[in-house]
Enzyme design. Structure first.
Site, short mmCIF file in Angstrom:
data_model
loop_
_atom_site.label_atom_id
_atom_site.label_comp_id
_atom_site.label_asym_id
_atom_site.label_seq_id
_atom_site.Cartn_x
_atom_site.Cartn_y
_atom_site.Cartn_z
N ASN A 104 0.87 -1.18 0.00
CA ASN A 104 0.00 0.00 0.00
C ASN A 104 0.91 1.23 0.00
OD1 ASN A 104 -1.86 2.00 0.40
ND2 ASN A 104 -2.24 1.52 2.55
N GLY A 159 2.06 2.40 10.60
CA GLY A 159 2.97 3.53 10.41
C GLY A 159 3.67 3.98 11.68
N SER A 216 3.23 -2.02 10.49
CA SER A 216 4.69 -2.01 10.72
C SER A 216 5.34 -3.35 10.37
CB SER A 216 5.00 -1.58 12.15
OG SER A 216 4.52 -0.26 12.37
N LYS A 265 0.05 4.23 -0.37
CA LYS A 265 -0.63 5.44 0.13
C LYS A 265 -0.41 6.59 -0.87
CE LYS A 265 0.33 3.63 4.67
NZ LYS A 265 0.08 3.78 6.07
N GLU A 304 -5.60 -4.94 10.69
CA GLU A 304 -4.63 -3.87 10.85
C GLU A 304 -4.95 -3.07 12.12
OE1 GLU A 304 -2.49 -2.85 7.02
OE2 GLU A 304 -4.23 -1.56 7.11
N HIS A 336 -9.55 1.07 4.73
CA HIS A 336 -8.25 1.29 5.40
C HIS A 336 -8.45 2.27 6.56
CE1 HIS A 336 -4.15 2.62 6.12
NE2 HIS A 336 -3.78 1.46 5.57
N GLU A 345 -6.83 4.73 7.56
CA GLU A 345 -6.64 6.16 7.25
C GLU A 345 -7.90 6.74 6.61
OE1 GLU A 345 -2.95 5.60 5.18
OE2 GLU A 345 -2.02 5.11 7.10
C1 PEP Z 1 -0.83 0.16 5.84
O1 PEP Z 1 -0.72 1.20 5.22
O2 PEP Z 1 -1.81 -0.56 5.67
C2 PEP Z 1 0.21 -0.22 6.80
C3 PEP Z 1 0.09 -1.32 7.46
O3 PEP Z 1 1.25 0.68 6.95
P1 PEP Z 1 2.66 0.37 7.68
O4 PEP Z 1 3.18 -0.94 7.10
O5 PEP Z 1 3.52 1.53 7.33
O6 PEP Z 1 2.40 0.23 9.13
#
Ligand code: PEP
Length: 254
Positions: free
Chosen positions: A12, A173, A213, A14, A167, A98, A100
């Site tokens: 992803n 992040g 992460s 973003k 998630e 997601h 975000e």
């Molecule tokens: C994500 O954007 O779904 C995500 C898990 O980001 P990160 O790996 O940076 O934590």
């Protein structure tokens, strides 16, 4: 590590990478991932890079995904992108719900439900994201929150091709990943809920990803968990060398 469900690892990106940057990522990444056969690799760039990447991926096993979709195929919806348009570009997957989008854009479960429904009708596989915030986890509400997100997001939808990404919001992040034990507990719980909402045979075939992460150095521990069939990777998918190590499960491939 044998998995009877084919593992899937999705990037992803973003709101990162111009078309030029996307193309140079792929140029570096494709040879590094060339030996990977037993994992579905999906790259979800910004909408603006989908066309360029779809042309590069035409003769490659890498699959294309979008980061979001609208719920109607066409109409007066300024700024939105339809499932039909994504399909036309060669997308096979789309991330929906997601955190975000839930927390920054304020998308709710009803909107997410409409988007999953629209994606399914266009044969795009939803990567449906669920997960609790830190205060919710600290109050012992993680299961309840995820159970509600699943129930409302999938309301009135038939079973079909679906990927669920667990998630935890506090792990996205932040550099603080969930422990494999917590991820095991929650992904097992998600599979149980899918079996309750639909049926066990279907639920056993659904791929459940962990996201939050994920890095080259921790991917292997997650993939060893019985109900984790892959990962949704944000930050660590932006560098070709890092993402290649992740899809190789940090094996140097020699
Ligand atoms: C994500 O954007 O779904 C995500 C898990 O980001 P990160 O790996 O940076 O934590």
């Amino acid at each position: 590590m044998f998995k009877f469900r084919k593992p899937l690892i999705a990037a992803n990106w973003k709101m990162h990478k111009t078309v030029t940057e996307s193309l140079s990522f792929v140029k570096e990444f494709l040879p590094l991932a060339a030996g990977v056969r037993d994992i579905d690799i999906v790259i979800c760039p910004p909408f603006t890079a989908l066309l360029a990447l779809s042309m590069v991926f035409e003769n490659s096993p890498i699959k294309l995904g979008a980061q979001d979709v609208f719920w109607a195929n066409q109409g007066a919806y300024t700024g939105e992108i339809s499932p039909l348009m994504l399909q036309d570009l060669g997308c096979q997957y789309v991330i929906i719900g997601h955190s975000e989008r839930r927390h920054i854009i304020e998308e709710n479960d009803l909107i997410i439900n409409r988007k999953i429904s629209a994606a399914k009708q266009t044969n795009l596989t939803p990567i449906f994201c669920v997960g609790e915030t830190l205060p919710e986890r600290e109050k012992g509400l993680a299961r309840e929150i995820v159970q509600q997100q699943l129930e409302k997001g999938l309301q009135d939808l038939t079973a079909g091709e679906l990927v669920v990404a667990y998630e935890p919001v506090w792990a996205i992040g932040t550099g603080i990943n969930a422990s494999p034990a917590d991820a095991r507990e929650m992904t097992g719980f998600i599979r149980e809920q899918l079996a309750i909402l639909y049926d066990r045979t279907w639920a056993e075939g659904v791929r459940i990803l962990y996201g939050g992460s994920v890095k080259p150095d921790n991917i292997a521990q997650f993939m060893n968990e019985p109900d984790i069939d892959g990962a949704l990777v944000g930050g660590a998918s932006l560098k070709a060398a890092d993402f290649a190590r992740i899809v190789r499960l940090n094996d140097n491939g020699s």
